[in-house]
Design a protein around this motif. Structure first.
Motif, PDB file in Angstrom:
ATOM      1  N   ILE A  94       0.825  -1.211   0.000  1.00  0.00           N
ATOM      2  CA  ILE A  94       0.000   0.000   0.000  1.00  0.00           C
ATOM      3  C   ILE A  94       0.863   1.268   0.000  1.00  0.00           C
ATOM      4  CG2 ILE A  94      -0.241   0.047   2.538  1.00  0.00           C
ATOM      5  CD1 ILE A  94      -3.072   1.174   2.072  1.00  0.00           C
ATOM      6  N   ASN A  95       1.991   1.245   0.728  1.00  0.00           N
ATOM      7  CA  ASN A  95       2.877   2.412   0.785  1.00  0.00           C
ATOM      8  C   ASN A  95       3.665   2.587  -0.512  1.00  0.00           C
ATOM      9  OD1 ASN A  95       3.163   1.210   3.971  1.00  0.00           O
ATOM     10  ND2 ASN A  95       2.523   3.332   3.692  1.00  0.00           N
ATOM     11  N   PHE A  96       4.152   1.464  -1.054  1.00  0.00           N
ATOM     12  CA  PHE A  96       4.932   1.550  -2.288  1.00  0.00           C
ATOM     13  C   PHE A  96       4.039   1.927  -3.473  1.00  0.00           C
ATOM     14  CE2 PHE A  96       7.619  -0.019  -5.806  1.00  0.00           C
ATOM     15  CZ  PHE A  96       8.806   0.622  -5.465  1.00  0.00           C
ATOM     16  N   SER A  97       2.785   1.500  -3.427  1.00  0.00           N
ATOM     17  CA  SER A  97       1.832   1.842  -4.492  1.00  0.00           C
ATOM     18  C   SER A  97       1.567   3.339  -4.533  1.00  0.00           C
ATOM     19  CB  SER A  97       0.507   1.094  -4.281  1.00  0.00           C
ATOM     20  OG  SER A  97       0.704  -0.296  -4.447  1.00  0.00           O
ATOM     21  N   ALA A  98       1.545   3.971  -3.350  1.00  0.00           N
ATOM     22  CA  ALA A  98       1.351   5.422  -3.290  1.00  0.00           C
ATOM     23  C   ALA A  98       2.509   6.129  -3.983  1.00  0.00           C
ATOM     24  CB  ALA A  98       1.238   5.880  -1.838  1.00  0.00           C
ATOM     25  N   TYR A  99       3.728   5.617  -3.772  1.00  0.00           N
ATOM     26  CA  TYR A  99       4.899   6.183  -4.446  1.00  0.00           C
ATOM     27  C   TYR A  99       4.804   5.978  -5.953  1.00  0.00           C
ATOM     28  CZ  TYR A  99       9.483   5.947  -6.648  1.00  0.00           C
ATOM     29  OH  TYR A  99      10.519   6.080  -7.531  1.00  0.00           O
ATOM     30  N   GLN A 100       4.404   4.786  -6.364  1.00  0.00           N
ATOM     31  CA  GLN A 100       4.294   4.489  -7.795  1.00  0.00           C
ATOM     32  C   GLN A 100       3.267   5.395  -8.484  1.00  0.00           C
ATOM     33  OE1 GLN A 100       3.607   0.189  -7.387  1.00  0.00           O
ATOM     34  NE2 GLN A 100       5.545  -0.183  -8.476  1.00  0.00           N
ATOM     35  N   SER A 101       2.169   5.666  -7.787  1.00  0.00           N
ATOM     36  CA  SER A 101       1.128   6.537  -8.357  1.00  0.00           C
ATOM     37  C   SER A 101       1.631   7.962  -8.557  1.00  0.00           C
ATOM     38  CB  SER A 101      -0.102   6.551  -7.446  1.00  0.00           C
ATOM     39  OG  SER A 101      -0.641   5.254  -7.295  1.00  0.00           O
ATOM     40  N   ALA A 102       2.492   8.398  -7.637  1.00  0.00           N
ATOM     41  CA  ALA A 102       3.002   9.778  -7.697  1.00  0.00           C
ATOM     42  C   ALA A 102       4.296   9.885  -8.493  1.00  0.00           C
ATOM     43  CB  ALA A 102       3.242  10.306  -6.285  1.00  0.00           C
ATOM     44  N   SER A 103       4.910   8.771  -8.847  1.00  0.00           N
ATOM     45  CA  SER A 103       6.272   8.774  -9.401  1.00  0.00           C
ATOM     46  C   SER A 103       6.419   9.586 -10.688  1.00  0.00           C
ATOM     47  CB  SER A 103       6.765   7.342  -9.631  1.00  0.00           C
ATOM     48  OG  SER A 103       5.917   6.668 -10.549  1.00  0.00           O
ATOM     49  N   VAL A 104       5.446   9.501 -11.587  1.00  0.00           N
ATOM     50  CA  VAL A 104       5.551  10.244 -12.857  1.00  0.00           C
ATOM     51  C   VAL A 104       5.653  11.743 -12.586  1.00  0.00           C
ATOM     52  CG1 VAL A 104       4.386  10.860 -14.997  1.00  0.00           C
ATOM     53  CG2 VAL A 104       4.341   8.490 -14.208  1.00  0.00           C
ATOM     54  N   PHE A 105       4.808  12.240 -11.694  1.00  0.00           N
ATOM     55  CA  PHE A 105       4.813  13.670 -11.355  1.00  0.00           C
ATOM     56  C   PHE A 105       6.095  14.044 -10.611  1.00  0.00           C
ATOM     57  CE2 PHE A 105       0.398  12.167 -11.432  1.00  0.00           C
ATOM     58  CZ  PHE A 105      -0.114  12.990 -12.420  1.00  0.00           C
ATOM     59  N   ILE A 106       6.577  13.126  -9.776  1.00  0.00           N
ATOM     60  CA  ILE A 106       7.826  13.360  -9.044  1.00  0.00           C
ATOM     61  C   ILE A 106       8.996  13.498 -10.009  1.00  0.00           C
ATOM     62  CG2 ILE A 106       9.524  12.293  -7.485  1.00  0.00           C
ATOM     63  CD1 ILE A 106       7.141  11.085  -5.951  1.00  0.00           C
ATOM     64  N   PHE A 107       9.076  12.598 -10.977  1.00  0.00           N
ATOM     65  CA  PHE A 107      10.198  12.607 -11.924  1.00  0.00           C
ATOM     66  C   PHE A 107      10.151  13.823 -12.849  1.00  0.00           C
ATOM     67  CE2 PHE A 107      10.142   7.732 -11.484  1.00  0.00           C
ATOM     68  CZ  PHE A 107      10.920   7.804 -10.342  1.00  0.00           C
ATOM     69  N   ILE A 108       8.956  14.232 -13.250  1.00  0.00           N
ATOM     70  CA  ILE A 108       8.824  15.436 -14.091  1.00  0.00           C
ATOM     71  C   ILE A 108       9.311  16.666 -13.323  1.00  0.00           C
ATOM     72  CG2 ILE A 108       7.181  17.007 -15.196  1.00  0.00           C
ATOM     73  CD1 ILE A 108       5.527  14.513 -15.965  1.00  0.00           C
ATOM     74  N   SER A 109       8.881  16.776 -12.068  1.00  0.00           N
ATOM     75  CA  SER A 109       9.314  17.903 -11.219  1.00  0.00           C
ATOM     76  C   SER A 109      10.824  17.871 -11.012  1.00  0.00           C
ATOM     77  CB  SER A 109       8.602  17.842  -9.861  1.00  0.00           C
ATOM     78  OG  SER A 109       7.209  17.891 -10.019  1.00  0.00           O
ATOM     79  N   PHE A 110      11.354  16.691 -10.809  1.00  0.00           N
ATOM     80  CA  PHE A 110      12.789  16.493 -10.589  1.00  0.00           C
ATOM     81  C   PHE A 110      13.604  16.981 -11.792  1.00  0.00           C
ATOM     82  CE2 PHE A 110      16.342  13.383 -11.234  1.00  0.00           C
ATOM     83  CZ  PHE A 110      17.156  13.798 -10.197  1.00  0.00           C
ATOM     84  N   ILE A 111      13.206  16.581 -12.986  1.00  0.00           N
ATOM     85  CA  ILE A 111      13.913  16.991 -14.200  1.00  0.00           C
ATOM     86  C   ILE A 111      13.790  18.498 -14.420  1.00  0.00           C
ATOM     87  CG2 ILE A 111      13.840  16.875 -16.729  1.00  0.00           C
ATOM     88  CD1 ILE A 111      15.350  14.582 -15.543  1.00  0.00           C
ATOM     89  N   LEU A 112      12.584  19.051 -14.203  1.00  0.00           N
ATOM     90  CA  LEU A 112      12.379  20.500 -14.387  1.00  0.00           C
ATOM     91  C   LEU A 112      13.267  21.311 -13.447  1.00  0.00           C
ATOM     92  CD1 LEU A 112       8.499  20.807 -14.874  1.00  0.00           C
ATOM     93  CD2 LEU A 112      10.281  21.273 -16.572  1.00  0.00           C
ATOM     94  N   LEU A 113      13.340  20.908 -12.188  1.00  0.00           N
ATOM     95  CA  LEU A 113      14.184  21.620 -11.236  1.00  0.00           C
ATOM     96  C   LEU A 113      15.658  21.497 -11.616  1.00  0.00           C
ATOM     97  CD1 LEU A 113      12.622  20.954  -7.705  1.00  0.00           C
ATOM     98  CD2 LEU A 113      12.794  23.119  -8.907  1.00  0.00           C
ATOM     99  N   ASN A 114      16.072  20.316 -12.068  1.00  0.00           N
ATOM    100  CA  ASN A 114      17.462  20.136 -12.505  1.00  0.00           C
ATOM    101  C   ASN A 114      17.801  21.071 -13.662  1.00  0.00           C
ATOM    102  OD1 ASN A 114      18.165  18.189 -10.647  1.00  0.00           O
ATOM    103  ND2 ASN A 114      17.768  16.464 -11.995  1.00  0.00           N
TER     104      ASN A 114
END
Length: 458
Positions: A42-62
């Motif tokens: 249940i915890n890892f699934s929450a990360y997986q659901s948010a991961s696309v948005f996390i990675f997009i934000s990560f690349i934009l900030l970089n």
């Protein structure tokens, strides 16, 4: 000489993809540490659901922090930038999981990932930077122009953060003939001074024909041609030079964003400002705030607000003086306020009132503006827009530099203005808080000369 194109866009895209993979591994490793190998679905699934948005934000900030620009950095810069970006990502993820209703995403994972990802990414970036240095190597440079222009260029290159550009030749006369004779020994031809138009065209042709990079200085004639508009009139193409201004539409949007952002920042920084006010009162005599007349858009005067960092009698005998490195007039608490830029916080009130913007040329005093205008006829162009708390010169240049160099940065900013550029400057302003040099005043006049390892050609 080497024909390597260095780290081109394709290589940077590959590095960005590997960044995302390493960041994902840091999350996975953090879950493994937190749950000791037994990761709840249940915890890892929450990360997986948010991961696309996390990675997009990560690349934009970089990208906005210039992580993938290597030529002007050293290893310490990657440490600062990695920590800053990962810290901001922690706040972004917390906001993202709240908005996305991913409440099963553990807050402890965000903390652990901040530490793990910073370590993983910094080590990876050291490897990438070393590869960059090996692949791209040092670039050999030939500077061309009068004696003073060449000496100034050599000084700037030799005092840059890294030694990627090595100057081997300084051509101070007979430009075309000397360039042609020694061009095979260099990678870059830098026209550092004014050259007669017909000879300059011949040099352009020579550099392009021989596949050599050409650097130009930021003289007024070169800056005029930045961001041109190409028009077709019948069977002729015409270059329309853009002016040194921001369009009315962009100015309205910029002002609206400045107003909202400065209001939010004032609320958030109020506790810091309150503590600062108390410390100033306890450590030196005089008012907490310091008011001074400055010049902004359309040559208008306004009273800038700052926390006082100097003694009350700082200019009673000397008159107006530019702040300098190792300035004896600065109070003990003032040194810390300047190094952390806390003394600038009251200027958010100036932004609210419309006297200033968050990003723009730094405002100068009327006394110095009149002085600079006499020395440089193009100085008035920086007042086509509102002055700012931070700016292009503060992020990409050195605080301790002369007014002409700052003016060139200001004019480049006006020419290249965009909302994204403002965001980039605001984010990279965070980095210069770690840079002691950027909080100092102007340096004493440096002595210019030709080093022994530079061959001077006449």
């Amino acid at each position: 000489m080497s024909k390597s194109h260095g780290f081109d866009r394709t290589k940077k895209i590959v590095i960005g993809i590997l960044d995302v993979i390493i960041y994902h591994l840091a999350f996975y490793f953090s879950f493994f540490i937190r749950y000791q190998g037994e990761i709840p679905t249940i915890n890892f699934s929450a990360y997986q659901s948010a991961s696309v948005f996390i990675f997009i934000s990560f690349i934009l900030l970089n990208i906005l922090f210039g992580i993938y620009v290597f030529y002007n950095k050293q290893i310490a810069d990657f440490l600062y930038l990695t920590i800053i970006v990962q810290l901001l990502m922690s706040f972004v993820i917390m906001a993202m999981t709240f908005v996305g209703r991913w409440f099963a995403f553990p807050r402890t994972i965000i903390l652990i990932t901040f530490i793990v990802s910073t370590l993983f990414l910094f080590c990876w970036r050291i490897v990438v930077f070393k590869l960059y240095q090996d692949i791209d190597g040092s670039k050999h440079v030939m500077v061309v122009g009068n004696v003073e222009a060449c000496q100034k260029a050599i000084y700037n290159f030799s005092h840059s953060k890294n030694k990627r550009h090595v100057i081997n030749y300084a051509i101070i006369d007979n430009y075309y003939e000397n360039i042609k004779k020694y061009m095979s020994n260099v990678d870059i031809i830098y026209l550092a001074g004014s050259i007669e138009e017909s000879e300059k065209i011949r040099i352009y042709e020579l550099a392009i024909f021989n596949n050599k990079k050409l650097f130009l200085n930021t003289s007024f004639e070169n800056l005029v041609l930045v961001n041109p508009n190409i028009m077709s009139i019948e069977d002729e193409s015409v270059i329309e030079a853009s002016d040194f201004s921001i369009s009315p539409e962009e100015d309205i949007i910029k002002r609206l964003i400045d107003f909202v952002t400065s209001l939010m920042l004032l609320v958030l920084s109020f506790p810091i400002m309150l503590v600062t006010a108390v410390l100033i009162k306890l450590t030196s005599k005089g008012p907490v705030f310091y008011k001074q007349v400055r010049i902004t858009k359309d040559q208008k005067e306004f009273n800038i607000l700052k926390f006082r960092t100097m003694s009350v009698t700082a200019e009673q005998e000397s008159g107006p003086v530019l702040a300098s490195a190792q300035d004896a007039r600065v109070t003990p608490i003032g040194e810390y306020l300047r190094s952390l830029r806390i003394d600038e916080l009251p200027q958010l009130i100036n932004v609210l009132k419309g006297d200033m913007a968050l990003v723009g040329p730094r405002p100068e005093r009327p006394f110095f503006v009149d002085q600079f205008k006499e020395e440089n006829p193009y100085y008035y162009l920086r007042h086509n827009i509102r002055t700012g708390i931070t700016g292009y010169a503060q992020v990409y240049g050195k605080y301790a530099t002369d007014f002409n160099s700052k003016l060139n940065f200001d004019l480049v900013y006006i020419k290249k203005y965009s909302f994204i550029l403002d965001v980039k400057i605001l984010l990279q302003t965070i980095k210069i808080l770690f840079d002691k040099i950027s909080s100092q005043g102007v340096d004493e006049k440096v002595e210019l000369f030709f080093p022994e390892d530079v061959k001077v050609l006449k």
